[in-house]
Design an enzyme around this catalytic site. Structure first.
Site, PDB file in Angstrom:
ATOM      1  N   GLU B 174      36.020 147.919  60.822  1.00  0.00           N
ATOM      2  CA  GLU B 174      36.374 148.018  59.411  1.00  0.00           C
ATOM      3  C   GLU B 174      36.946 146.721  58.848  1.00  0.00           C
ATOM      4  O   GLU B 174      37.985 146.704  58.194  1.00  0.00           O
ATOM      5  CB  GLU B 174      37.290 149.216  59.193  1.00  0.00           C
ATOM      6  CG  GLU B 174      36.563 150.505  59.568  1.00  0.00           C
ATOM      7  CD  GLU B 174      37.375 151.765  59.309  1.00  0.00           C
ATOM      8  OE1 GLU B 174      38.463 151.668  58.731  1.00  0.00           O
ATOM      9  OE2 GLU B 174      36.896 152.842  59.708  1.00  0.00           O
ATOM     10  N   HIS B 377      37.266 167.632  62.392  1.00  0.00           N
ATOM     11  CA  HIS B 377      38.016 167.403  63.632  1.00  0.00           C
ATOM     12  C   HIS B 377      38.564 165.987  63.632  1.00  0.00           C
ATOM     13  O   HIS B 377      37.875 165.059  64.044  1.00  0.00           O
ATOM     14  CB  HIS B 377      37.101 167.541  64.864  1.00  0.00           C
ATOM     15  CG  HIS B 377      36.696 168.933  65.200  1.00  0.00           C
ATOM     16  ND1 HIS B 377      35.694 169.191  66.114  1.00  0.00           N
ATOM     17  CD2 HIS B 377      37.135 170.141  64.778  1.00  0.00           C
ATOM     18  CE1 HIS B 377      35.542 170.505  66.239  1.00  0.00           C
ATOM     19  NE2 HIS B 377      36.400 171.108  65.425  1.00  0.00           N
ATOM     20  N   HIS B 456      33.401 159.831  61.894  1.00  0.00           N
ATOM     21  CA  HIS B 456      34.073 158.705  61.255  1.00  0.00           C
ATOM     22  C   HIS B 456      34.877 157.940  62.303  1.00  0.00           C
ATOM     23  O   HIS B 456      35.282 158.504  63.314  1.00  0.00           O
ATOM     24  CB  HIS B 456      34.945 159.188  60.101  1.00  0.00           C
ATOM     25  CG  HIS B 456      34.126 159.429  58.869  1.00  0.00           C
ATOM     26  ND1 HIS B 456      34.427 158.900  57.645  1.00  0.00           N
ATOM     27  CD2 HIS B 456      32.962 160.117  58.705  1.00  0.00           C
ATOM     28  CE1 HIS B 456      33.498 159.256  56.773  1.00  0.00           C
ATOM     29  NE2 HIS B 456      32.605 160.011  57.382  1.00  0.00           N
ATOM     30  N   GLU B 457      35.082 156.647  62.033  1.00  0.00           N
ATOM     31  CA  GLU B 457      35.589 155.726  63.060  1.00  0.00           C
ATOM     32  C   GLU B 457      34.799 155.987  64.350  1.00  0.00           C
ATOM     33  O   GLU B 457      35.376 156.231  65.413  1.00  0.00           O
ATOM     34  CB  GLU B 457      37.088 155.908  63.305  1.00  0.00           C
ATOM     35  CG  GLU B 457      37.944 155.782  62.066  1.00  0.00           C
ATOM     36  CD  GLU B 457      37.983 157.089  61.273  1.00  0.00           C
ATOM     37  OE1 GLU B 457      37.911 158.144  61.898  1.00  0.00           O
ATOM     38  OE2 GLU B 457      38.074 157.022  60.036  1.00  0.00           O
ATOM     39  N   GLU B 475      30.403 156.940  59.929  1.00  0.00           N
ATOM     40  CA  GLU B 475      30.998 155.866  59.135  1.00  0.00           C
ATOM     41  C   GLU B 475      30.649 154.555  59.848  1.00  0.00           C
ATOM     42  O   GLU B 475      29.500 154.180  59.920  1.00  0.00           O
ATOM     43  CB  GLU B 475      32.507 156.108  59.014  1.00  0.00           C
ATOM     44  CG  GLU B 475      33.175 155.300  57.923  1.00  0.00           C
ATOM     45  CD  GLU B 475      34.679 155.505  57.919  1.00  0.00           C
ATOM     46  OE1 GLU B 475      35.276 155.456  56.852  1.00  0.00           O
ATOM     47  OE2 GLU B 475      35.277 155.696  59.015  1.00  0.00           O
ATOM     48  N   GLU B 481      36.904 154.662  50.858  1.00  0.00           N
ATOM     49  CA  GLU B 481      38.355 154.887  50.814  1.00  0.00           C
ATOM     50  C   GLU B 481      39.148 153.589  50.734  1.00  0.00           C
ATOM     51  O   GLU B 481      40.298 153.593  50.303  1.00  0.00           O
ATOM     52  CB  GLU B 481      38.813 155.735  52.009  1.00  0.00           C
ATOM     53  CG  GLU B 481      38.733 155.053  53.360  1.00  0.00           C
ATOM     54  CD  GLU B 481      37.317 155.035  53.929  1.00  0.00           C
ATOM     55  OE1 GLU B 481      36.393 155.447  53.226  1.00  0.00           O
ATOM     56  OE2 GLU B 481      37.162 154.601  55.079  1.00  0.00           O
TER      57      GLU B 481
END
Lengths: 673, 673
Positions: B174, B377, B456-457, B475, B481
């Site tokens: 990120e 989750h 995600h991540e 992601e 975000e």
């Protein structure tokens, strides 16, 4: 992604940190300033010199395999400062004594998440640079420290040029040095040398590498570097029990290139002599059965061309005795050299001689001539094979009066064999924690037998000769042997590069003095003039120096050989008179045993004229200068053997006009009258 | 050092290799040529295109923790070739079917030292690039393969520009993308995109990352890169039992940037669908209780601002039902969000709801409205806490009719918690072999419960959606975000960068559609025009797309919202009409369920005028173009809400004049008449 919440949490965690003052300290002369603190949960430092930033805000931290990392929940909770000034003596060295004067700033950081954990960072700020190390104190929540990565950042304030040796590669430290913009560095071993656009000279390295993994510098984009530790087969790159301290991360800072050469910061950051009386450690010059194997005149292995025969050994001993060399190195006398020994597939036997070599007879013969055998342990980096034999091998040498040993670790990176806790063979890098431990075990074992160590394909030098004065020299870069078979050979700039990179770490057994460089000879040869080969004895410091060529080549060139016979290997003083990284350098050193001075000058592929004031000579004294200079037609390529040897009387008021041929050099002996 | 002998030995070892022919193969169109062979004991490959070198001679090899490395005693002992051509259908995707046509060259190398060992390398040569992987066959002398490093070199033939995301850093994937000269790259995650000086476009990545560690690209100086695998707490970065194959190392090659967008090389190199009937995997659009936490309107944790209440859930369900969204994501309904959950210090409970949330009532209510809850989750990368609960957690969702789950792994690099074989917690990277295994365990467990996964991540995408079609999206880059709290927010070029970097790996759940971007609002906001938010639905492909903003913001902007309601998420065809990496792009896609086409155009911070021929439209057909374009005063900074929505009739013979504002975009729906 949920960073918003995280940011909030960080603000809470770091709230005390936000209010923290940062802690500052300066060098004794007030010129270098270090600032250490925490903000937003990050531990950071920065360094400026004369008000100009050198290292901008850089993070410090660790990843662990067995614990949450030290990263962004840190606050600086306390600090201490102190000043220190002492002068200490070197049993041997490039100087007789060194002043160790610094201001110290220690800052303790606490990880505020979960069970509290702490570490501290100690900065020592010298007039010539900065060293800092991490300390893991004894504490309930961090006992077994398994470091998967040390994340120390070095954000350079300025662009510039870097001289660097690639790390994490197929080979060890034996690449040609790269000279690139800072932004184009890949991953580098230390020392890495930098010249910034404004002309500042920096050397990044480490000091006192003990029971830890070597630090590589990983370029992370822009002018930013992050430490990365040499790998381990275990996972965690370093496993230690708290309390302990890491090696010192060092940044030497100088206005000019010459200033780096005479900085003693690395030695100062090491612990004092731990061996007590080390009068048994002798600086010396040596010859040996070595170059003849490199030029394929003889072999390490057995057979008709075996080099290490009793007879050949005696020939070298006679030569050494006649010309005043204390040592004779003999490689290939012990079994293990036949077959595929490279990479440790087969094992060496360190106490069994080939049938054509009588070790006792040779050492007795040497003793009768006042000469000392230089022992040899080639391990092929098969540590699992070497360590069980080590004690007996050193004991054997001690018994026979051998007081120094050259060790060897020929194998490529990732190829060192160790035995793990379960008795299985594991493969390690040449510079990870296991290797660091091994090399020190060798030095300590040797010390118990009053033997000095000269390691080839070694762990890099981080100044441990201060603590272990029997660790006299090592290799750790491309040496002379690349001129015997290298593809390519060492280029004319190589030795000048070494002065400002590898040599900043400590003594190197480069093995100078190759005279057989006639361009009419076939195949490989040194890309230097013969005068430059002489100058290497002064410019590439080592307390042991080899006259690497064959005896017959010296006998054929008695006049230049005289300089090798005269030049000392132990000095009371060293001056770097001029220099630019990778281009040229002139170094003067004063003999410890007399009032004589010696000078060596080197150039790269360009001819140069250097005007050198002799102000380093003692006042009121006249010297007979014995000058070994490039002849008028000298040129490394066309005419390497053109040398002029002349004498003149000089005083410190004179200015020498030094003319260096392409790939040339100059050596001068100043005999005090 | 004793390299001379080594060189000799190498000559002996490699003598057969010296005589070896190198093996060659070309792409089906004959344009790309790969040459594989060994010389002086090194295994190498090189790639050219149209006669011009793309990758010059590059080494291939491995280091092991438990065996001598594959390095310089290798010879190519045999080879095989084959050709392949098939067309396969995608259950969902950016295209309905894909042609998989390549020529294959496999070369077997043998290590001639010690007990013989072999590996082979298989190259698949496509018209749009090359993939190659290593195969470790079943063999007596190499059973347990413990890889400490894979040393695959990529020597780029040309200088140029690289777009890259740093690897081995404090965070995961990120970071903002770097755009630097190739020579200034640090260490990069893949995909890494390169534009060479002669204008060739390359994407370096990997395909089918299964039971192996992620490959990072380490810049090693010049235009040379070496693979380095993501670390492991165990030491060996990969531990496998032979026989096995590594993931494919991929190099997509295109004359222009647009060509990279429509290359299916990564998917083609993955194995076919392993799940059988996957009609239960549904592409969909969704809304959810998510953005309101990012803008601090509500919280994930319990308390007065708790977002995931039964009441709030019903409000979103009503909105979804009214506007045709299949899914409603609800984050923060299960316990574990209170306290220091970030980094896995506390553990989530995946089946226990907060008291103000009635999961059964919510799913029943959704069902009654024809809406599907999207499960959630968040693991905080505490895999040791998650895995024991995983089965029950998916079973619960299945029971309640929840057929897709968003997973989350918020934690920084080196911070994922696993339990080792001894039951101890160990900390791993987000993309090492353990993480790769874990993510696939999740996908396989979910598949047994007929649940789709949107991580995600995540671990990076390497095309495994072909084999596991329930792995619908993820992601793996800075998403929307960051516009809620990022420092800085995503810059105007970010989404265009994504198209040519992250998106080359596969679908991304970027969560577009933020309308609350009025510059008068305080604090953070998206640096795009509102038309660009619409264009993201077409340009950033994902089979699931969120309408990420709050319902009230859509209700306040019904006209632009109409595009989000209309745009499909499943396509029969995709065309990249123009583009330059990081600057601009125009993509057209055809709806799978109709004859309608959709177009999205993006620009960076610069206004642009693009002339787009509509030749992609079906011949002989008229379309009503519903155009959502930047208004005359539109500007991401000053006037992001200026949008013109208009209709006109068009055919494929027309050329559209697309004007994009600074930070702007354009979305068009072509309704077949």
């Amino acid at each position: 992604m949920l960073r918003f919440l995280i940011t909030c949490l960080c603000l809470v965690w770091a709230s005390s940190a936000l209010a923290d003052p940062s802690f500052k300290a300066t060098s004794p002369d007030g010129k270098i300033m270090v600032e250490v603190g925490s903000s937003f949960g990050e531990a950071t430092y920065q360094i400026s010199r004369a008000g100009k930033p050198v290292i901008t805000r850089s993070k410090m931290g660790f990843l662990f395999t067995n614990a949450p990392k030290f990263d962004r929940s840190l606050s600086a909770i306390s600090h201490t400062t102190r000043s220190f000034d002492e002068t200490w003596d070197l049993p041997w060295g490039e100087a007789k004594s060194i002043r160790n004067r610094f201001n110290e700033l220690s800052v303790t950081f606490e990880d505020g998440r979960g069970a509290p954990r702490q570490f501290s960072v100690t900065f020592r700020i010298y007039d010539d640079g900065v060293g800092f190390r991490y300390n893991f104190p004894d504490q309930p929540n961090l006992k077994q420290v398994a470091i998967s990565e040390e994340m120390t950042e070095f954000n350079l304030a300025e662009d510039g040029t870097a001289w660097w040796q690639p790390a994490g590669e197929w080979n060890r430290y034996e690449y040609l040095y790269n000279r690139t913009p800072i932004r184009e560095v890949g991953q580098a071993h230390t020392p890495m040398t930098v010249r910034t656009k404004s002309g500042l000279h920096l050397s990044f390295h480490e000091a006192a590498l003990v029971d830890y993994s070597s630090m590589w510098l990983r370029h992370a984009g822009g002018t930013r570097f992050i430490s990365t530790l040499s790998p381990s087969s275990r996972g965690a790159k370093v496993v230690r029990t708290a309390p302990f301290s890491t090696p010192w991360r060092t940044i030497q800072i100088s206005d000019d290139a010459a200033g780096l050469v005479t900085s003693h910061l690395i030695l100062n950051l090491n612990e004092p002599n731990a061996l007590g009386d080390v009068s048994w450690v002798k600086p010396y010059k040596y010859v040996g059965i070595w170059w003849e194997m490199h030029i394929n005149k003889s072999t390490w292995g057995s057979g008709p061309k075996h080099g290490a025969t009793t007879e050949n050994a005696k020939r070298y001993i006679d030569f050494a005795a006649e010309h005043g060399f204390r040592g004779v190195l003999i490689e290939g006398w012990n079994t293990g050299w036949d077959g595929d020994w490279f990479g440790g597939e087969t094992g060496f036997d360190f106490t069994t001689a080939y049938p054509d070599f009588d070790l006792k007879a040779v050492t007795d013969y040497a003793k009768s001539k006042g000469v000392h055998l230089v022992g040899h342990h080639e391990t092929a980096a098969n540590i699992a094979n070497y360590e069980p034999q080590m004690e007996a091998a050193f004991a054997l040498y001690e018994r026979l009066g051998v007081d120094s040993v050259k060790t060897g670790y020929v194998a490529d990176a990732g190829g060192a064999r160790y035995r793990d806790a379960n008795g299985h063979i594991v493969f390690e890098w040449h510079d990870g924690q296991e290797a660091v431990r091994h090399h020190l075990r060798v030095v300590e074992t040797a010390a118990r037998h009053k033997i000095a160590i000269n390691a080839h394909e070694p762990i890099k030098d981080t100044g441990l000769r201060r603590t272990y004065p029997n660790w006299v020299s090592r290799e750790g870069a491309r040496g002379q042997e690349y001129n015997a078979w290298g593809n390519p050979e060492n280029p004319p700039e190589h030795e000048v590069n070494l002065v400002f990179t590898r040599m900043l770490a400590g003594p190197m057994d480069f093995t100078p003095g190759i005279f057989a460089i006639n361009p009419t000879q076939k195949g490989h040869r040194a890309r230097t003039t013969i005068a430059k080969q002489l100058a290497l004895y002064v410019t590439l410091y080592s307390p042991i120096q080899m006259a690497a060529d064959l005896p017959e080549h010296y006998l054929a060139n008695p006049r230049p050989f005289q300089f090798i016979k005269d030049v000392p290997v132990d000095w009371s003083e060293t001056r770097a008179l001029n220099g630019e990284v990778g281009d040229f350098v002139t170094i003067a050193r004063k003999d410890r045993a007399s009032d004589n001075w010696y000078l060596g000058a080197l150039t790269d592929e360009h001819a140069r004229r250097l005007r050198v004031p002799l102000t380093f000579l003692d006042a009121g004294r006249t010297y007979k200068a014995q000058i070994y200079r490039d002849g008028p037609k000298a040129d490394w390529d066309k005419n390497p053997l053109d040398i002029v040897i002349e004498e003149k009387m000089v005083t410190r008021d004179q200015v020498l006009d030094i003319r260096l041929a392409p790939g040339g050099g100059q050596a001068i002996r100043f005999v005090a009258q």
